[in-house]
Write an enzyme that holds these catalytic residues in place. Structure first.
Site, PDB file in Angstrom:
ATOM      1  N   LYS A 105      14.657   3.318  10.080  1.00 36.65           N
ATOM      2  CA  LYS A 105      14.414   3.309   8.630  1.00 36.65           C
ATOM      3  C   LYS A 105      14.387   4.753   8.133  1.00 36.65           C
ATOM      4  O   LYS A 105      13.601   5.575   8.615  1.00 36.65           O
ATOM      5  CB  LYS A 105      13.079   2.609   8.375  1.00 36.65           C
ATOM      6  CG  LYS A 105      12.921   2.011   7.012  1.00 36.65           C
ATOM      7  CD  LYS A 105      11.639   1.219   6.958  1.00 36.65           C
ATOM      8  CE  LYS A 105      11.342   0.689   5.602  1.00 36.65           C
ATOM      9  NZ  LYS A 105       9.951   0.214   5.511  1.00 36.65           N
TER      10      LYS A 105
HETATM   11  C1  E4P Z   1       9.153  -2.183   3.363  1.00 41.73           C
HETATM   12  O1  E4P Z   1      10.182  -1.907   3.907  1.00 41.73           O
HETATM   13  C2  E4P Z   1       8.488  -1.295   2.400  1.00 41.73           C
HETATM   14  O2  E4P Z   1       8.069  -0.116   3.014  1.00 41.73           O
HETATM   15  C3  E4P Z   1       7.337  -2.034   1.794  1.00 41.73           C
HETATM   16  O3  E4P Z   1       7.792  -3.316   1.388  1.00 41.73           O
HETATM   17  C4  E4P Z   1       6.656  -1.307   0.652  1.00 41.73           C
HETATM   18  O4  E4P Z   1       5.735  -2.180   0.073  1.00 41.73           O
HETATM   19  P1  E4P Z   1       4.593  -1.685  -0.939  1.00 41.73           P
HETATM   20  O5  E4P Z   1       5.243  -1.250  -2.206  1.00 41.73           O
HETATM   21  O6  E4P Z   1       3.734  -2.894  -1.129  1.00 41.73           O
HETATM   22  O7  E4P Z   1       3.863  -0.556  -0.262  1.00 41.73           O
END
Ligand code: E4P
Length: 216
Positions: A87
């Site tokens: 990622k």
């Molecule tokens: C996933 O890949 C993201 O990092 C995550 O969904 C972010 O979510 P949040 O906005 O609730 O922190």
């Protein structure tokens, strides 16, 4: 639409996986910190444990922000398990690194995406997944689901292979709206997934059936 769970909590990953509907897991540094995972060895071991629990793509986020460091870190993450998806944040160095990973057969998830322009760049670099953060967009007064629909449309017109992974999901309705908008994947905390199960008429109907069953 594929279902990923958006957590580093092993109990919640197990609960979602036991439902039989889980296709993968996404994590981020905030989610890892929430579980008290500290230090490189513990982080690597945690990803390995998740990979052994769930048969699907597991996103592991790099902490570096320069091309060389992202590539080195990503190579180590990818070596943990064949299902690891590296990622990478949507920054200039990140796009260069995604292109390098693409050319070297390593799957990527381009994260922190908030616009169609960013999604086009991620696709051009060959990202496996692009992660628009719909909840955070809604929080800032814009329409996150509309962005999902826009990116899905652009990718369809242009023939991009990158999968649209709707992230930052806040509630069950987000999941339904992302499915309608054509998202390839939805990554959600456990609560919105379990929320899809709920309807008061189901509870009332089941209570009545079970009551009547006593008369059978
Ligand atoms: C996933 O890949 C993201 O990092 C995550 O969904 C972010 O979510 P949040 O906005 O609730 O922190």
């Amino acid at each position: 639409m594929k279902f990923f769970i958006d957590t580093a909590n092993l109990a919640q990953i197990k609960e979602a996986n036991d439902l039989g509907i889980l296709d993968g897991v996404t994590t981020n540094p905030s989610l890892m910190a929430k579980e008290g995972i500290k230090g490189t060895e513990a982080i690597m071991n945690h990803y390995k444990t998740i990979c052994e629990m769930v048969d699907g793509d597991i996103s592991a986020e790099v902490l570096s922000t320069t091309f060389n460091e992202i590539v080195e870190e990503g190579k180590k993450l990818a070596a943990i398990h064949p299902n690891i998806v590296v990622k990478v944040p949507m920054i200039k160095e990140g796009i260069k690194a995604i292109k390098w990973f693409t050319d070297n057969g390593i799957k990527t998830n381009c994260t922190l995406v908030f616009s169609a322009g960013q999604a086009i760049l991620a696709a051009k670099a060959g990202a496996t997944y692009v992660s628009p953060f719909i909840g955070r967009i809604d929080d800032s007064g814009w329409d996150g689901v509309q962005l999902i629909a826009q990116i899905v449309n652009i990718y369809s017109i242009q023939g991009f292979k990158t999968e649209v992974l709707a992230a930052s999901i806040r509630n069950p309705n987000h999941i339904i709206q992302c499915a309608e908008a054509g998202a390839d994947v939805c990554t959600c905390p456990l609560e919105p997934i379990l929320g899809l199960l709920k309807h008061p008429l189901t509870d009332i109907g089941l209570a009545k059936f079970l009551e009547d069953a006593k008369k059978m």
